[in-house]
Design a protein around this motif. Sequence first.
Motif, PDB file in Angstrom:
ATOM      1  N   ARG A  50       0.840  -1.190   0.000  1.00 48.33           N
ATOM      2  CA  ARG A  50       0.000   0.000   0.000  1.00 48.33           C
ATOM      3  C   ARG A  50       0.880   1.245   0.000  1.00 48.33           C
ATOM      4  O   ARG A  50       1.634   1.479   0.928  1.00 48.33           O
ATOM      5  CB  ARG A  50      -0.919   0.006   1.226  1.00 48.33           C
ATOM      6  N   GLN A  53      -2.564   6.212  -1.376  1.00 45.82           N
ATOM      7  CA  GLN A  53      -3.915   5.870  -1.851  1.00 45.82           C
ATOM      8  C   GLN A  53      -3.893   4.829  -2.970  1.00 45.82           C
ATOM      9  O   GLN A  53      -4.853   4.704  -3.715  1.00 45.82           O
ATOM     10  CB  GLN A  53      -4.619   7.147  -2.350  1.00 45.82           C
ATOM     11  N   LYS A  54      -2.793   4.073  -3.099  1.00 44.66           N
ATOM     12  CA  LYS A  54      -2.663   3.092  -4.181  1.00 44.66           C
ATOM     13  C   LYS A  54      -2.268   1.733  -3.589  1.00 44.66           C
ATOM     14  O   LYS A  54      -1.429   1.654  -2.699  1.00 44.66           O
ATOM     15  CB  LYS A  54      -1.588   3.586  -5.161  1.00 44.66           C
ATOM     16  N   GLU A  81      -2.850  -2.747 -10.152  1.00 46.15           N
ATOM     17  CA  GLU A  81      -2.706  -1.517  -9.391  1.00 46.15           C
ATOM     18  C   GLU A  81      -4.093  -0.935  -9.253  1.00 46.15           C
ATOM     19  O   GLU A  81      -4.820  -0.818 -10.225  1.00 46.15           O
ATOM     20  CB  GLU A  81      -1.843  -0.499 -10.151  1.00 46.15           C
ATOM     21  N   GLU A  82      -4.465  -0.607  -8.021  1.00 47.70           N
ATOM     22  CA  GLU A  82      -5.791  -0.034  -7.816  1.00 47.70           C
ATOM     23  C   GLU A  82      -5.726   1.124  -6.841  1.00 47.70           C
ATOM     24  O   GLU A  82      -4.892   1.143  -5.953  1.00 47.70           O
ATOM     25  CB  GLU A  82      -6.775  -1.103  -7.342  1.00 47.70           C
ATOM     26  N   LYS A  83      -6.629   2.078  -7.044  1.00 46.13           N
ATOM     27  CA  LYS A  83      -6.727   3.215  -6.155  1.00 46.13           C
ATOM     28  C   LYS A  83      -7.571   2.825  -4.963  1.00 46.13           C
ATOM     29  O   LYS A  83      -8.585   2.134  -5.101  1.00 46.13           O
ATOM     30  CB  LYS A  83      -7.389   4.394  -6.875  1.00 46.13           C
ATOM     31  N   VAL A  85     -10.148   3.957  -2.333  1.00 47.73           N
ATOM     32  CA  VAL A  85     -11.117   5.033  -2.142  1.00 47.73           C
ATOM     33  C   VAL A  85     -11.462   5.095  -0.661  1.00 47.73           C
ATOM     34  O   VAL A  85     -11.992   4.117  -0.105  1.00 47.73           O
ATOM     35  CB  VAL A  85     -12.394   4.791  -2.981  1.00 47.73           C
TER      36      VAL A  85
END
Length: 87
Positions: A50, A53-54, A81-83, A85
């Motif tokens: 982590r 925010q990614k 890869e994900e943001k 939320v």
Amino acid sequence: MRLDKFLKVSRLIKRRTLAKEVADQGRISINGIQAKASSTVSVGDTLQIRFGQKLVTVEVTSLKETVRKDEASMLYKIIKEEKIVSE
């Protein structure tokens, strides 16, 4: 190979001390299990890291003690890869 050393050699994280801090904060998991800096990384392991925010998920494809900068990305394969939320 130790997790903090792998992160430095693969250049996922630039400095080993920073890799240790990130691991100690509980922001890295190996195969779904929270990892410490001293955790052992093997070929085929899945790392979730982590960064702010990614969330980056990578698979370890090779282990080497030292590599040149242009070869560092060959040590892992980015799965996703994900943001993150925040609500």
